[in-house]
Write an enzyme that holds these catalytic residues in place. Structure first.
Site, mmCIF file in Angstrom:
data_model
loop_
_atom_site.group_PDB
_atom_site.id
_atom_site.type_symbol
_atom_site.label_atom_id
_atom_site.label_comp_id
_atom_site.label_asym_id
_atom_site.label_seq_id
_atom_site.Cartn_x
_atom_site.Cartn_y
_atom_site.Cartn_z
ATOM 1 N N THR A 151 0.829 -1.215 0.000
ATOM 2 C CA THR A 151 0.000 0.000 0.000
ATOM 3 C C THR A 151 0.864 1.266 0.000
ATOM 4 O OG1 THR A 151 -1.299 -1.302 1.579
ATOM 5 C CG2 THR A 151 -2.141 0.884 1.018
ATOM 6 N N HIS A 154 -7.636 -0.656 4.125
ATOM 7 C CA HIS A 154 -7.503 -2.117 4.076
ATOM 8 C C HIS A 154 -8.867 -2.770 4.299
ATOM 9 C CE1 HIS A 154 -3.267 -1.456 4.087
ATOM 10 N NE2 HIS A 154 -3.186 -1.083 5.340
#
Ligand code: A3P
Length: 320
Positions: free
Chosen positions: A86, A133
């Site tokens: 990420t 997430h």
């Protein structure tokens, strides 16, 4: 302390309220829906559970507020199961959208949906690169209504498990976990970690991507970016409708190279463990799982994977 103790004791008229940090922390945490998952060695991993979804220890009201986050038409969202790259993809996207590798207007963690309230997210200038997430179905309502762009990043689950193990062990202030790898792996396989089961998370996203008719979603794999950063970075630029020169894209690759990011971003407070080591920039390799999995653990993992992912057509790379 002695000065204050005497002042408080001798004071007859001044109104003074005495509080202790530990008491406030204990009271606020007692009110949070925290869950401790116990591994086979007796060590526990602490997570927040809200409406059946698992998160790191973060304010419950922030998590509950995600659905109502105010979204702008030009917001972009990086979505990934934790430890899938990420930070890396966020940084690449930042460089491409701003057209420069130098200007830092925000850091990834400042725009993380599960940790930052809407009131703070609103203070950032457009275009915002949000990240999370969470599952597709948990995204803010306005995000899907407005059809904002999503960049979805996946990574092979064996490397994710190893990376998450270090994350959970190093960030003791969140997870209080001190367990061993062999006892941790079943927790990961059972989804007893924040963001829940990797398998269910991936299946949720796979279905959302397949059934989605209007939302622009770019799907990337961590291993593909490692293998050919220039190719993947140009995919991101095209997806964002940015006309970038090959030279600029090459600068972006260099800027976001693991060693460079570890050097320039590794000191950020949210990515430090209690020994001041960076948790978010650890090894940055494909195939580190081979240094952790025994043959038996690998067989168990493959069996669980085959069973849980039998409906899936997603493919993962375990080595380069
Ligand atoms: P490892 O623990 O295997 O090293 P996330 O940002 O989703 O939390 O993912 C973190 C993982 O991505 C960590 O994996 C981290 O080292 C790796 N990572 C972070 N920046 C990277 C980069 N620039 N290049 C390659 N890997 C990177």
């Amino acid at each position: 302390m002695l000065d204050w103790e005497a002042a408080i004791a001798n004071n007859a008229t001044q109104p003074i309220l005495v509080l202790r940090y530990e008491d406030i922390k204990e009271t606020s945490e007692r009110a949070m829906p925290l869950v401790k998952y116990r591994d086979a060695g007796g060590d526990t991993l602490l997570v927040l559970e809200v409406d059946g979804y698992l998160y790191p220890k973060t304010p419950e009201e922030v998590v509950r507020g995600i659905k109502d986050v105010t979204i702008r038409d030009d917001d972009v969202m990086i979505c990934a199961y934790p430890k899938s790259g990420t930070h890396w993809v966020w940084e690449i996207t930042r460089c491409i959208l701003s057209g420069t590798t130098d200007l830092v207007v925000a850091e990834k963690d400042e725009l993380h949906l599960e940790c930052i309230p809407n009131s703070t997210l609103e203070t950032f200038a457009s275009p915002r690169i949000l990240n999370c997430h969470i599952w597709y179905r948990q995204l803010p309502g306005q995000f899907t209504q407005k059809n904002c762009k999503i960049i979805f990043v996946s990574r092979n689950p064996k490397d994710v498990a190893v990376s998450f193990f270090h994350h959970h062990k190093k960030l003791t202030q969140y997870y209080e976990y001190t367990g061993k790898w062999e006892n941790y792996l079943p927790l990961f396989l059972n989804g007893q970690v924040d963001s829940g089961s990797w398998f269910e998370y991936m299946l949720d996203w796979e279905a959302a991507i397949a059934n989605n008719a209007t939302q622009p979603i770019l799907v990337l794999r961590y291993e593909d970016i490692e293998e050919n950063p220039q190719r993947e970075v140009s995919k991101i630029a095209r997806f964002l409708d940015k006309d970038c020169t090959a030279e600029f894209l090459s600068q972006v690759c260099d800027k976001c190279d693991f060693r460079n990011m570890k050097r320039t971003k590794g000191h950020i407070i949210t990515s430090l463990d209690d020994k001041n080591d960076s948790v978010m920039y650890r090894k940055g390799q494909v195939g580190d799982w081979k240094n952790y999995f025994t043959v038996a653990q690998n067989e168990v993992f493959d069996r669980v994977f085959a069973e849980k992912m039998k409906q899936s057509s997603m493919k993962f790379k375990y080595e380069l």
